[in-house]
Design an enzyme around this catalytic site. Structure first.
Site, PDB file in Angstrom:
ATOM      1  N   SER A 134       9.224 -17.508  28.095  1.00 49.29           N
ATOM      2  CA  SER A 134       9.375 -18.755  27.363  1.00 49.29           C
ATOM      3  C   SER A 134       8.515 -19.843  28.018  1.00 49.29           C
ATOM      4  O   SER A 134       7.309 -19.655  28.177  1.00 49.29           O
ATOM      5  CB  SER A 134      10.857 -19.130  27.305  1.00 49.29           C
ATOM      6  OG  SER A 134      11.098 -20.094  26.314  1.00 49.29           O
ATOM      7  N   GLU A 143      11.182 -14.596  15.973  1.00 54.63           N
ATOM      8  CA  GLU A 143      11.228 -15.772  16.843  1.00 54.63           C
ATOM      9  C   GLU A 143      10.403 -16.931  16.275  1.00 54.63           C
ATOM     10  O   GLU A 143       9.344 -16.724  15.681  1.00 54.63           O
ATOM     11  CB  GLU A 143      10.678 -15.428  18.220  1.00 54.63           C
ATOM     12  CG  GLU A 143      11.522 -14.464  19.024  1.00 54.63           C
ATOM     13  CD  GLU A 143      11.105 -14.435  20.475  1.00 54.63           C
ATOM     14  OE1 GLU A 143      11.121 -15.517  21.112  1.00 54.63           O
ATOM     15  OE2 GLU A 143      10.751 -13.358  20.968  1.00 54.63           O
ATOM     16  N   HIS A 197      15.065 -14.029  21.422  1.00 54.94           N
ATOM     17  CA  HIS A 197      14.162 -14.654  22.373  1.00 54.94           C
ATOM     18  C   HIS A 197      14.439 -14.140  23.791  1.00 54.94           C
ATOM     19  O   HIS A 197      15.570 -14.161  24.272  1.00 54.94           O
ATOM     20  CB  HIS A 197      14.357 -16.169  22.308  1.00 54.94           C
ATOM     21  CG  HIS A 197      13.461 -16.972  23.182  1.00 54.94           C
ATOM     22  ND1 HIS A 197      12.085 -16.959  23.049  1.00 54.94           N
ATOM     23  CD2 HIS A 197      13.729 -17.830  24.202  1.00 54.94           C
ATOM     24  CE1 HIS A 197      11.552 -17.774  23.928  1.00 54.94           C
ATOM     25  NE2 HIS A 197      12.519 -18.303  24.659  1.00 54.94           N
TER      26      HIS A 197
END
Length: 304
Positions: free
Chosen positions: A147, A241, A271
């Site tokens: 991320s 996502e 995610h």
């Protein structure tokens, strides 16, 4: 697909996504992720954890029994640059370190809004050079992150290339955040399909990190960086996502710049699903696939 996947997706959609959507306190987000990590995530028992200094800050060192201490995963945790810590991601990284028989180092880095861009990137660069100063060969360092941490690893790689510094042996990222302009179509197309991330909060969180800096700065949004001359890269992301296009577009850009890139798009997984390795077979499979890629890179390195 496993039977665990729809159960996990349903729980994330009903519980975690609404909490992220309505959270009003950064401290509450930080505390919740720390609690969830302690409750849900467990790493291999034969991986020791210790805090040590690394450059200008601390880092969590993970050492599997019998690991090659000369090979290191330098991993930057996710959390929108606002929450998360080495502790929250240690279990997942320990599984990967165990699989590749190497050590892993998870540096702390300053979080927004208390510490805005480029503080996190400066710290990431400091940690990388500190690892080199300890005698680890650059080709034996594998950068990684998820991320925002994946975006941070990519931004660090681009900075090293631009500076003409020695480069790591490769880079891997889970669902990296690469575009703080949020110009990818998947932000809207997958807004309802993403079981974890609320699309309505992304600009707000990015604003806390940027604090007035331009969102298309390559050091904040590595989608716009030059990766010419980069070592091989491995990226995975889920097809539902909101950050899907953050991966697809940076992979396309890297390939156009001559970089060797592998991209794996998974079907209907949340995610950074490798975090759920204790309960999700697909998570364990992804970590195993990545371990094979990392070992192949290290085995092919000069002097290996």
């Amino acid at each position: 697909m496993s039977w665990q996947r729809p159960l996990l997706n349903g729980w994330l959609r009903r519980v975690e996504k609404p909490r992220l959507a309505h959270a009003t306190s950064h401290d509450s987000l930080r505390r919740r992720l720390e609690r969830n990590a302690r409750f849900f995530f467990r790493g291999p028992r034969d991986v020791t954890q210790s805090w040590r200094d690394l450059g200008d800050g601390a880092a969590l060192w993970l050492e599997p029994a019998g690991a090659d201490r000369g090979r290191v995963l330098l991993y930057f945790h996710g959390g929108a640059y606002i929450f998360g810590s080495p502790r929250t991601h240690a279990a997942m990284v320990a599984v990967l370190a165990h699989a590749v028989h190497a050590c892993a180092v998870l540096p702390t880095y300053p979080l927004a809004p208390e510490h805005a861009f480029p503080a996190a990137l400066d710290r990431a660069e400091d940690a990388y050079h500190a690892l080199l100063a300890r005698g680890v060969r650059p080709e034996n360092i594998m950068l990684g992150g998820d991320s925002a941490g994946g975006g941070l690893a990519l931004a660090l790689l681009a900075r090293l290339i631009r500076a003409g510094a020695v480069l790591p042996g490769g880079l891997f990222a889970f669902s990296p955040l690469t575009d703080l302009t949020f110009s990818g179509a998947s932000l809207h197309v997958n807004a309802a399909r993403d079981v974890m991330l609320p699309a309505l909060r992304v600009s707000e969180m990015a604003g806390h990190y940027l604090a007035g800096a331009t969102a298309d700065d390559p050091e904040a949004s590595p989608l716009f960086a030059d990766f010419t001359g980069a070592p091989p890269v491995w990226i995975t992301v889920g097809d539902t996502e909101i950050l899907l296009d953050d991966s697809r577009r940076i992979v396309g850009r890297m390939k156009a710049q001559g970089v060797s890139v592998q991209m794996h798009i998974a079907c209907d997984l949340p995610h950074v699903w490798p975090m759920f390795h204790n309960m999700l077979p697909e998570a364990r499979a992804t970590l195993n696939d990545l371990a094979g890629w990392i070992n192949s890179r290290w085995d092919a390195a000069p002097g290996s």
